[in-house]
Design a protein around this motif. Sequence first.
Motif, PDB file in Angstrom:
ATOM      1  N   VAL A 160       0.849  -1.192   0.000  1.00 24.86           N
ATOM      2  CA  VAL A 160       0.000   0.000   0.000  1.00 24.86           C
ATOM      3  C   VAL A 160       0.887   1.245   0.000  1.00 24.86           C
ATOM      4  N   MET A 161       0.590   2.163  -0.929  1.00 23.73           N
ATOM      5  CA  MET A 161       1.339   3.411  -1.019  1.00 23.73           C
ATOM      6  C   MET A 161       0.374   4.584  -0.913  1.00 23.73           C
ATOM      7  N   VAL A 162       0.793   5.636  -0.236  1.00 24.20           N
ATOM      8  CA  VAL A 162       0.010   6.863  -0.122  1.00 24.20           C
ATOM      9  C   VAL A 162       0.861   7.998  -0.677  1.00 24.20           C
ATOM     10  N   ASN A 163       0.342   8.665  -1.689  1.00 20.44           N
ATOM     11  CA  ASN A 163       1.053   9.775  -2.349  1.00 20.44           C
ATOM     12  C   ASN A 163       2.451   9.368  -2.800  1.00 20.44           C
ATOM     13  N   GLY A 164       2.578   8.132  -3.318  1.00 19.99           N
ATOM     14  CA  GLY A 164       3.841   7.664  -3.879  1.00 19.99           C
ATOM     15  C   GLY A 164       4.835   7.105  -2.881  1.00 19.99           C
ATOM     16  N   LYS A 165       4.472   7.025  -1.596  1.00 19.29           N
ATOM     17  CA  LYS A 165       5.375   6.508  -0.569  1.00 19.29           C
ATOM     18  C   LYS A 165       4.739   5.294   0.096  1.00 19.29           C
ATOM     19  N   THR A 166       5.555   4.287   0.391  1.00 21.62           N
ATOM     20  CA  THR A 166       5.064   3.114   1.110  1.00 21.62           C
ATOM     21  C   THR A 166       4.530   3.561   2.460  1.00 21.62           C
ATOM     22  N   ILE A 216      -4.179   6.818  -2.895  1.00 25.18           N
ATOM     23  CA  ILE A 216      -3.812   5.512  -2.343  1.00 25.18           C
ATOM     24  C   ILE A 216      -3.633   4.527  -3.483  1.00 25.18           C
ATOM     25  N   GLU A 217      -2.532   3.757  -3.452  1.00 27.50           N
ATOM     26  CA  GLU A 217      -2.304   2.688  -4.419  1.00 27.50           C
ATOM     27  C   GLU A 217      -2.203   1.379  -3.651  1.00 27.50           C
ATOM     28  N   VAL A 218      -3.022   0.393  -4.034  1.00 27.34           N
ATOM     29  CA  VAL A 218      -2.991  -0.918  -3.399  1.00 27.34           C
ATOM     30  C   VAL A 218      -2.670  -1.943  -4.474  1.00 27.34           C
ATOM     31  N   THR A 219      -1.664  -2.788  -4.218  1.00 30.21           N
ATOM     32  CA  THR A 219      -1.273  -3.813  -5.176  1.00 30.21           C
ATOM     33  C   THR A 219      -1.858  -5.149  -4.744  1.00 30.21           C
ATOM     34  N   PHE A 220      -2.668  -5.738  -5.622  1.00 31.40           N
ATOM     35  CA  PHE A 220      -3.252  -7.064  -5.412  1.00 31.40           C
ATOM     36  C   PHE A 220      -2.616  -7.998  -6.437  1.00 31.40           C
ATOM     37  N   GLY A 221      -1.594  -8.748  -6.047  1.00 34.99           N
ATOM     38  CA  GLY A 221      -0.937  -9.641  -7.003  1.00 34.99           C
ATOM     39  C   GLY A 221      -0.327  -8.845  -8.138  1.00 34.99           C
ATOM     40  N   ASN A 222      -0.835  -9.036  -9.348  1.00 35.95           N
ATOM     41  CA  ASN A 222      -0.306  -8.302 -10.503  1.00 35.95           C
ATOM     42  C   ASN A 222      -1.200  -7.120 -10.893  1.00 35.95           C
ATOM     43  N   ARG A 223      -2.228  -6.828 -10.102  1.00 38.69           N
ATOM     44  CA  ARG A 223      -3.155  -5.737 -10.390  1.00 38.69           C
ATOM     45  C   ARG A 223      -2.973  -4.614  -9.366  1.00 38.69           C
ATOM     46  N   THR A 224      -3.011  -3.383  -9.831  1.00 38.71           N
ATOM     47  CA  THR A 224      -2.880  -2.233  -8.935  1.00 38.71           C
ATOM     48  C   THR A 224      -4.148  -1.392  -8.986  1.00 38.71           C
ATOM     49  N   LEU A 225      -4.634  -1.027  -7.805  1.00 32.72           N
ATOM     50  CA  LEU A 225      -5.814  -0.180  -7.678  1.00 32.72           C
ATOM     51  C   LEU A 225      -5.349   1.184  -7.185  1.00 32.72           C
ATOM     52  N   LYS A 226      -5.733   2.231  -7.888  1.00 28.50           N
ATOM     53  CA  LYS A 226      -5.325   3.589  -7.518  1.00 28.50           C
ATOM     54  C   LYS A 226      -6.593   4.404  -7.278  1.00 28.50           C
ATOM     55  N   ALA A 227      -6.674   5.052  -6.112  1.00 36.01           N
ATOM     56  CA  ALA A 227      -7.876   5.800  -5.758  1.00 36.01           C
ATOM     57  C   ALA A 227      -7.508   7.095  -5.035  1.00 36.01           C
ATOM     58  N   GLU A 228      -8.320   8.120  -5.267  1.00 36.28           N
ATOM     59  CA  GLU A 228      -8.158   9.395  -4.574  1.00 36.28           C
ATOM     60  C   GLU A 228      -9.197   9.478  -3.463  1.00 36.28           C
ATOM     61  N   VAL A 229      -8.773   9.898  -2.276  1.00 39.88           N
ATOM     62  CA  VAL A 229      -9.662  10.020  -1.121  1.00 39.88           C
ATOM     63  C   VAL A 229     -10.516  11.269  -1.297  1.00 39.88           C
ATOM     64  N   LEU A 230     -11.844  11.092  -1.282  1.00 43.55           N
ATOM     65  CA  LEU A 230     -12.767  12.219  -1.391  1.00 43.55           C
ATOM     66  C   LEU A 230     -13.336  12.619  -0.034  1.00 43.55           C
ATOM     67  N   SER A 231     -13.483  11.635   0.852  1.00 41.98           N
ATOM     68  CA  SER A 231     -14.081  11.902   2.151  1.00 41.98           C
ATOM     69  C   SER A 231     -13.616  10.859   3.153  1.00 41.98           C
ATOM     70  N   THR A 232     -13.518  11.254   4.421  1.00 39.58           N
ATOM     71  CA  THR A 232     -13.200  10.302   5.486  1.00 39.58           C
ATOM     72  C   THR A 232     -14.306  10.369   6.529  1.00 39.58           C
ATOM     73  N   VAL A 233     -15.003   9.274   6.697  1.00 35.17           N
ATOM     74  CA  VAL A 233     -16.042   9.171   7.721  1.00 35.17           C
ATOM     75  C   VAL A 233     -15.777   7.909   8.537  1.00 35.17           C
ATOM     76  N   GLU A 234     -16.252   7.905   9.788  1.00 35.39           N
ATOM     77  CA  GLU A 234     -15.996   6.770  10.680  1.00 35.39           C
ATOM     78  C   GLU A 234     -16.726   5.510  10.247  1.00 35.39           C
ATOM     79  N   THR A 235     -17.952   5.655   9.747  1.00 36.35           N
ATOM     80  CA  THR A 235     -18.720   4.505   9.280  1.00 36.35           C
ATOM     81  C   THR A 235     -19.454   4.884   8.005  1.00 36.35           C
ATOM     82  N   ALA A 236     -19.705   3.874   7.170  1.00 36.60           N
ATOM     83  CA  ALA A 236     -20.437   4.121   5.930  1.00 36.60           C
ATOM     84  C   ALA A 236     -21.187   2.850   5.534  1.00 36.60           C
ATOM     85  N   ARG A 237     -22.398   3.034   5.043  1.00 37.19           N
ATOM     86  CA  ARG A 237     -23.151   1.894   4.526  1.00 37.19           C
ATOM     87  C   ARG A 237     -22.570   1.500   3.181  1.00 37.19           C
TER      88      ARG A 237
END
Length: 79
Positions: free
Chosen positions: A28-34, A47-68
């Motif tokens: 897991v990398m945040v802003n290009g750093k482990t 945030i970049e998360v590596t799952f095996g040979n696949r990488t998921l890249k996402a930008e944080v839009l909101s931070t809440v404690e719980t979400a449905r």
Amino acid sequence: MRLDKYLKVSRLIKRRTIANEACDAGRVMVNGKTAKASTQIKEGDVIEVTFGNRTLKAEVLSTVETARKEEAQELFRLL
């Protein structure tokens, strides 16, 4: 908010323990750093998360404690 908790709340990773293990393994990398599970996440971070040979890249839009399931998609934007 902690990185491992954000990954769970946003449903990018299913369980917090698995999010912790991914961070400890350096997959897991945040802003290009482990990142550690305790890294603080704020809006605008990329945030970049590596799952095996696949990488998921996402930008944080909101931070809440719980979400449905329906609201979790609105916490991030895939890049």
